[in-house]
Write a protein that holds these residues in place. Structure first.
Motif, mmCIF file in Angstrom:
data_model
loop_
_atom_site.group_PDB
_atom_site.id
_atom_site.type_symbol
_atom_site.label_atom_id
_atom_site.label_comp_id
_atom_site.label_asym_id
_atom_site.label_seq_id
_atom_site.Cartn_x
_atom_site.Cartn_y
_atom_site.Cartn_z
ATOM 1 N N ASP A 17 -1.539 5.358 3.133
ATOM 2 C CA ASP A 17 -2.561 4.363 3.451
ATOM 3 C C ASP A 17 -2.135 3.473 4.621
ATOM 4 O OD1 ASP A 17 -4.185 5.348 1.430
ATOM 5 O OD2 ASP A 17 -3.484 3.859 -0.032
ATOM 6 N N ALA A 24 -2.502 5.506 7.738
ATOM 7 C CA ALA A 24 -3.919 5.589 8.102
ATOM 8 C C ALA A 24 -4.409 4.287 8.730
ATOM 9 C CB ALA A 24 -4.749 5.924 6.867
ATOM 10 N N ALA A 68 0.861 -1.189 0.000
ATOM 11 C CA ALA A 68 0.000 0.000 0.000
ATOM 12 C C ALA A 68 0.892 1.232 0.000
ATOM 13 C CB ALA A 68 -0.913 0.015 1.220
#
Length: 126
Positions: free
Chosen positions: A117, A120, A113
């Protein structure tokens, strides 16, 4: 390397909070995403196998534990659904007046990713 560092003040004494989150195998008692934790001692290392709500699992190894400082560090050996690698984290409970502050910090690499991301996803865990 990416990193996440979150601090949460609580109006609860540090020793009370540490009593809840300070046990490496006690994660299901305080983290809603963890349904079950099995502890394994292997060659004097403590390994926890976490079963996640909704499926999936994560395997972690405790690196340090200091009850006096209300802190422990761990690394993820198998990240399960998290898009990360080389994850190392520390959880510490600091006294703050009559309450406390829980600090959870980590360093890791994004894997599978974009870095934003992965950050997060880790922030979502915290």
């Amino acid at each position: 390397m990416a990193s996440v560092n979150l601090k949460q003040p609580l109006l609860v004494p540090a020793d009370v909070v540490w009593g809840l989150i300070g046990q490496f195998g006690g994660v299901p008692d305080w983290h809603p995403a963890v349904e079950k934790c099995e502890i394994e001692t292997k060659d004097s290392e403590t390994i926890r196998h976490l079963t996640l709500a909704g499926g999936g699992s994560i395997v972690e190894r405790q690196m340090t534990h200091d009850g006096g400082a209300r802190s422990y560090s761990y690394e993820i050996l198998s990240p399960g659904p998290l898009p990360i690698a080389n994850y190392k984290a520390t959880i510490t409970v600091h006294s703050k007046g009559s309450g406390c502050e829980v600090e959870w910090s980590s360093d890791f690499e994004a894997k599978g990713a974009a870095e934003g991301d992965a950050v997060a996803a880790v922030r979502g865990v915290y």
